[in-house]
Design an enzyme around this catalytic site. Structure first.
Site, PDB file in Angstrom:
ATOM      1  N   HIS A  57      46.937  39.196  41.315  1.00 22.60           N
ATOM      2  CA  HIS A  57      46.683  38.555  40.030  1.00 22.60           C
ATOM      3  C   HIS A  57      47.953  37.885  39.520  1.00 22.60           C
ATOM      4  O   HIS A  57      49.032  38.057  40.088  1.00 22.60           O
ATOM      5  CB  HIS A  57      46.187  39.580  38.992  1.00 22.60           C
ATOM      6  N   THR A  82      40.405  45.701  30.473  1.00 24.59           N
ATOM      7  CA  THR A  82      40.554  46.751  31.474  1.00 24.59           C
ATOM      8  C   THR A  82      41.752  47.629  31.122  1.00 24.59           C
ATOM      9  O   THR A  82      42.544  47.310  30.241  1.00 24.59           O
ATOM     10  CB  THR A  82      40.728  46.156  32.882  1.00 24.59           C
ATOM     11  N   LYS A 122      49.174  39.759  33.909  1.00 23.72           N
ATOM     12  CA  LYS A 122      48.195  40.850  33.881  1.00 23.72           C
ATOM     13  C   LYS A 122      48.935  42.161  33.713  1.00 23.72           C
ATOM     14  O   LYS A 122      49.825  42.501  34.497  1.00 23.72           O
ATOM     15  CB  LYS A 122      47.350  40.865  35.156  1.00 23.72           C
TER      16      LYS A 122
END
Length: 238
Positions: free
Chosen positions: A135, A77, A139
């Protein structure tokens, strides 16, 4: 099936465990220390590549897969500004590409619930909508790719919201996304519609990486032998 793992961190190793248990072979384990294995002649030995890396490396990694004529499942991502170019190249070069911001079967069902709830709330202006995602601290991107997918689904249905904004006070026509980084947390996404009278909340909470990893292997199995651009909606027939 021979799988090239591009990205051999926690997610790559979780995918490896599931793939081996299902009888597949890992042809490549590519991390930051051995990126030379992405060269065309080596990568072409794989039947499919599963790419989970960083926002900076995802785009060139996908290009290497296309050059090697290897179908690629991508879960990285934070790089989606390049997605239009990747889609165009995939069609031009007759390759196979499957991208998902989240491969969990539960999350993809959650996507469907999110869209349906947004449709129901589209004509209820007394409700505001906001999102929170949590998260682990490793991340690198915020908001998460899953949160962006959820936000875009809401924006497509709820016309009073024109854009999303992360970790800042929103304007009336903005969807607020609050990103938190806390260890240990595989991932939680919560969407709340709130009014003076009541709140409506839907939440998906991941208990481990196993759901993401298992979905990625299922996607790789499904993609083998196909050409074109796909998502988990195609894999799960949603």
């Amino acid at each position: 099936m021979k799988i090239a793992l591009i990205g051999y961190g926690k997610m790559g190793k979780a995918i490896e465990t599931i793939a081996l248990a299902k009888g597949h072979e890992i042809s490549h384990r590519i991390g930051s220390s051995n990126r030379e294995l992405l060269e065309k002649d080596s990568l072409s030995q794989a039947d499919v590549a599963i790419e989970f890396t960083t926002p900076e490396t995802a785009y060139p990694n996908i290009l290497k897969c296309f050059e090697a004529n290897v179908p690629v499942v991508c879960g990285s991502t934070g790089w989606l500004e390049h997605l239009p170019q990747i889609k165009a190249l995939c069609l031009e070069k007759h390759q196979a590409f499957l991208y998902a911001s989240n491969f969990s079967i539960g999350v993809n069902i959650f996507f469907e619930l999110n869209q349906r709830l947004a449709e129901l709330m589209a004509n209820q202006p007394q409700y505001d909508v906001k999102m929170e995602e949590i998260h682990h601290t490793q991340k690198k991107d915020a908001p998460s790719g899953t949160a962006i997918s959820l936000a875009e689904q809401i924006l497509a249905k709820v016309s009073r919201k024109k854009s999303w904004i992360n970790d800042q006070p929103p304007a009336m026509d903005q969807l607020a996304i609050l990103s938190k980084r806390i260890d240990p947390t595989p991932g939680t996404h919560t969407i709340t519609y709130t009014s003076e009278i009541d709140d409506i909340t839907i939440t998906h909470t991941a208990h481990s990486r196993q759901g993401f990893a298992a979905g990625a292997v299922v996607a790789a199995e499904w993609l083998q032998g196909k050409k074109g651009i796909f998502t988990m909606k195609d894999v799960l027939d949603l």
